[in-house]
Design a protein around this motif. Structure first.
Motif, PDB file in Angstrom:
ATOM      1  N   ARG A 123       0.862  -1.184   0.000  1.00  0.00           N
ATOM      2  CA  ARG A 123       0.000   0.000   0.000  1.00  0.00           C
ATOM      3  C   ARG A 123       0.896   1.231   0.000  1.00  0.00           C
ATOM      4  NH1 ARG A 123      -2.045   2.838   4.263  1.00  0.00           N
ATOM      5  NH2 ARG A 123      -1.467   1.181   5.723  1.00  0.00           N
ATOM      6  N   ALA A 124       0.684   2.110  -0.976  1.00  0.00           N
ATOM      7  CA  ALA A 124       1.494   3.324  -1.080  1.00  0.00           C
ATOM      8  C   ALA A 124       0.967   4.407  -0.142  1.00  0.00           C
ATOM      9  CB  ALA A 124       1.490   3.834  -2.518  1.00  0.00           C
ATOM     10  N   VAL A 125       1.885   5.187   0.412  1.00  0.00           N
ATOM     11  CA  VAL A 125       1.559   6.318   1.280  1.00  0.00           C
ATOM     12  C   VAL A 125       2.286   7.542   0.721  1.00  0.00           C
ATOM     13  CG1 VAL A 125       1.666   7.267   3.612  1.00  0.00           C
ATOM     14  CG2 VAL A 125       1.335   4.802   3.279  1.00  0.00           C
ATOM     15  N   VAL A 126       1.585   8.658   0.587  1.00  0.00           N
ATOM     16  CA  VAL A 126       2.188   9.849  -0.005  1.00  0.00           C
ATOM     17  C   VAL A 126       1.865  11.090   0.826  1.00  0.00           C
ATOM     18  CG1 VAL A 126       2.049   8.893  -2.340  1.00  0.00           C
ATOM     19  CG2 VAL A 126       0.198  10.352  -1.492  1.00  0.00           C
ATOM     20  N   ALA A 127       2.692  12.116   0.634  1.00  0.00           N
ATOM     21  CA  ALA A 127       2.449  13.427   1.237  1.00  0.00           C
ATOM     22  C   ALA A 127       2.910  14.492   0.248  1.00  0.00           C
ATOM     23  CB  ALA A 127       3.186  13.567   2.562  1.00  0.00           C
ATOM     24  N   PRO A 128       1.998  15.146  -0.456  1.00  0.00           N
ATOM     25  CA  PRO A 128       2.389  16.196  -1.414  1.00  0.00           C
ATOM     26  C   PRO A 128       2.683  17.521  -0.718  1.00  0.00           C
ATOM     27  CG  PRO A 128       0.235  15.212  -1.929  1.00  0.00           C
ATOM     28  CD  PRO A 128       0.576  14.857  -0.536  1.00  0.00           C
ATOM     29  N   GLU A 129       3.539  18.307  -1.355  1.00  0.00           N
ATOM     30  CA  GLU A 129       3.815  19.688  -0.966  1.00  0.00           C
ATOM     31  C   GLU A 129       3.581  20.558  -2.198  1.00  0.00           C
ATOM     32  OE1 GLU A 129       7.521  18.421   2.011  1.00  0.00           O
ATOM     33  OE2 GLU A 129       7.914  19.493   0.133  1.00  0.00           O
ATOM     34  N   ILE A 130       2.713  21.551  -2.095  1.00  0.00           N
ATOM     35  CA  ILE A 130       2.317  22.331  -3.266  1.00  0.00           C
ATOM     36  C   ILE A 130       2.761  23.777  -3.108  1.00  0.00           C
ATOM     37  CG2 ILE A 130       0.423  22.878  -4.842  1.00  0.00           C
ATOM     38  CD1 ILE A 130      -0.470  20.591  -2.104  1.00  0.00           C
ATOM     39  N   GLU A 131       3.556  24.250  -4.056  1.00  0.00           N
ATOM     40  CA  GLU A 131       3.991  25.638  -4.075  1.00  0.00           C
ATOM     41  C   GLU A 131       3.140  26.438  -5.068  1.00  0.00           C
ATOM     42  OE1 GLU A 131       8.706  24.577  -3.173  1.00  0.00           O
ATOM     43  OE2 GLU A 131       8.082  25.249  -5.166  1.00  0.00           O
ATOM     44  N   ILE A 160      -5.155   8.345  -3.446  1.00  0.00           N
ATOM     45  CA  ILE A 160      -6.391   8.887  -4.028  1.00  0.00           C
ATOM     46  C   ILE A 160      -6.911  10.033  -3.180  1.00  0.00           C
ATOM     47  CG2 ILE A 160      -8.831   8.416  -4.477  1.00  0.00           C
ATOM     48  CD1 ILE A 160      -7.325   7.240  -6.662  1.00  0.00           C
ATOM     49  N   GLU A 161      -6.944   9.836  -1.870  1.00  0.00           N
ATOM     50  CA  GLU A 161      -7.445  10.887  -0.985  1.00  0.00           C
ATOM     51  C   GLU A 161      -6.576  12.135  -1.060  1.00  0.00           C
ATOM     52  OE1 GLU A 161      -7.918   9.425   2.969  1.00  0.00           O
ATOM     53  OE2 GLU A 161      -9.287   7.819   2.386  1.00  0.00           O
ATOM     54  N   LEU A 162      -5.262  11.948  -1.151  1.00  0.00           N
ATOM     55  CA  LEU A 162      -4.373  13.117  -1.210  1.00  0.00           C
ATOM     56  C   LEU A 162      -4.469  13.809  -2.561  1.00  0.00           C
ATOM     57  CD1 LEU A 162      -2.529  14.209   1.057  1.00  0.00           C
ATOM     58  CD2 LEU A 162      -3.343  11.910   1.456  1.00  0.00           C
TER      59      LEU A 162
END
Length: 478
Positions: A161-169, A248-250
């Motif tokens: 299961r992949a886990v992600v955390a985006p950072e958006i500038e 998907i949620e992120l």
């Protein structure tokens, strides 16, 4: 879906009334249509926006009265809508890029776990993100949510299961009506035009206190969770970091955050832009993606061995990123402007190197304990469709793990000088996407063909525009 805390009864479980109130009080998402009706009625919602991201990440869809939405009305859009360029043009059929000759309907299927309010509207309004299916109910392979979900299914087949955390500038810019003139930073609360060099300063954020307050307020009312907000190096350039979670949620959150930030900015008389390179001499805007992979049953981070050392899967994930991300770059840098951000000696990496806590590399391994071991992909730009950027990045890591791709040695010095070791322009990036056989498996051939056709169409539209550089240096010299 955001969990809502409820008081427990004496026996340790929620009462039926408390369970009923839980979904009504939820700020984001319900379980089924019955709960959806109750949630909408409790808020006096009059209209609902049924939206879905197109290949550019632009929200497309329909607005309808709540009564029509809850009566199970069939929602559909012409298939051609999802094959437009960012300028609204319909590119010519080339290669394997084709239109449905009948321009038949594609259906919108609301994902009720995304149901939430639209806090900037004056009338009570809700919004829900929809999946795209064909007339037989089959997911449309080139729809962005379908592309990402297909990649996640590949992980699930392996027990991962992949886990992600985006950072958006993004940049705040002064309102701008004439595209022939450069963008300019806005004035802050001090009354002065904002300048650069304010990376991580609180004063830089405070210049836009009221706007930032609205971003937080709008986000809280939609159940969107901001981890941190900072001022970046460019003038009026901000960054929002999201809490780690399901891809998907992120992706949904980034999709909705972009709407939210634009609306908050407009309320204060400025624009928010996610262009990769909006101002010539200033840093570009990125969407950095932190990624880890856990065992689906135990939740243990498979990037770490039991003794805390990095695992083979960790190195193979990086190997896959190094080898395949340059070929999938067009999904993370989707426009001509995206490649202006990728310039030597700027903040953006121009390589496929990796390293420990080395921000000049494309793939950085932040300092962390074993449970939080992760890989940060620093190549995606903030103009990317979040669903496609996440799908591209995670698929490349998956290919590496499945095929035991060995990475190069970690860079222990600055590697952001000299030549660019990536596709240098849009057409080169498109050709590399089409030329990699693995991508038809991890993204689907239909997506590759459709996306490549749209990108070629956008490039041809761009080539019809004569730039100021051409007028300045070619007009009288050639």
């Amino acid at each position: 879906m955001t969990a809502t805390r409820v008081k427990r009864s004496a026996r340790g479980s929620a009462s039926p009334r408390q369970r009923k109130l839980a979904h009504i009080e939820s700020k984001r998402g319900v379980r089924d249509w019955k709960q959806a009706g109750e949630w909408l009625r409790a808020r006096g919602i009059e209209d609902i926006e049924c939206i879905t991201p197109d290949l550019a990440g632009v929200p497309r869809g329909k607005m309808m009265p709540t009564s029509k939405f809850t009566s199970n009305t069939s929602l559909s859009l012409p298939s051609s809508v999802f094959k437009q360029t960012i300028s609204g043009d319909y590119p010519a059929e080339t290669g394997e890029f084709r239109y449905d000759p009948l321009d038949g309907d594609l259906k919108l299927v609301p994902d009720l776990s995304t149901l939430t309010s639209v806090p900037w509207e004056s009338d009570p309004t809700a919004q829900v993100i929809c999946d795209i299916v064909d007339k037989n109910g089959k997911p449309v392979a080139y729809a962005p949510r379908s592309v990402l979900r297909h990649v996640l299914d590949l992980y699930a087949e392996r027990g991962w299961r992949a886990v992600v955390a985006p950072e958006i500038e993004f940049y705040l810019v002064a309102k701008h009506e004439d595209p022939d003139y450069p963008l300019k930073p806005p004035r802050g609360r001090s009354g002065r035009t904002i300048v650069g060099g304010q990376s991580y300063t609180i004063a830089g954020v405070n210049e836009f206190d009221e706007l930032v307050d609205d971003i937080y307020d709008f986000s809280e009312k939609q159940g969107l969770e901001i981890d941190t907000l900072i001022h970046e190096d460019g003038p009026a350039q901000l960054e929002i970091n999201l809490r780690h979670g399901d891809p998907i949620e992120l992706a949904d959150q980034v999709f909705m955050f972009k709407r939210t930030i634009r609306e908050a900015a407009l309320k204060h008389g400025v624009y928010a832009t996610f262009m990769a390179k909006p101002m010539q001499e200033e840093p570009g805007s990125a969407m950095h993606i932190h990624q880890s992979v856990v065992d689906a049953k135990t939740g243990a981070n498979i990037f770490s061995n039991d003794d805390g050392s990095p695992s083979e899967a960790f190195f193979h994930f990086i190997g896959g990123m190094q080898h395949f991300v340059p070929k999938a770059l067009v999904m993370m840098a989707p426009y001509v402007n995206s490649y202006r951000r990728m310039a030597p000696e700027m903040a953006c990496p121009v390589n496929n190197a990796w390293g420990y806590d080395n921000r000049t590399t494309a793939f950085r391994v932040p300092t962390s304990d074993a449970a939080a071991r992760r890989v940060e992909n620093r190549l995606p730009s903030s103009d990317a469709n979040p669903y496609l950027a996440l799908a591209a990045s995670l698929a490349c890591g998956w290919i590496g793990m499945v095929n035991h791709v060995v990475p190069g040695s970690p860079a222990d010095r600055a590697v952001n000088e000299g030549s660019v070791d990536l596709p240098r322009g849009l057409l080169d990036a498109v050709a590399q996407l089409e030329g990699e056989p693995y991508f038809s498996k991890v993204y689907s051939q239909e997506f590759v063909d459709t996306y490549a056709g749209i990108k070629r169409g956008e490039f041809e539209t761009f080539m019809r525009v004569i730039s100021p550089w051409e007028r300045e240096f070619l007009l009288l010299n050639v």
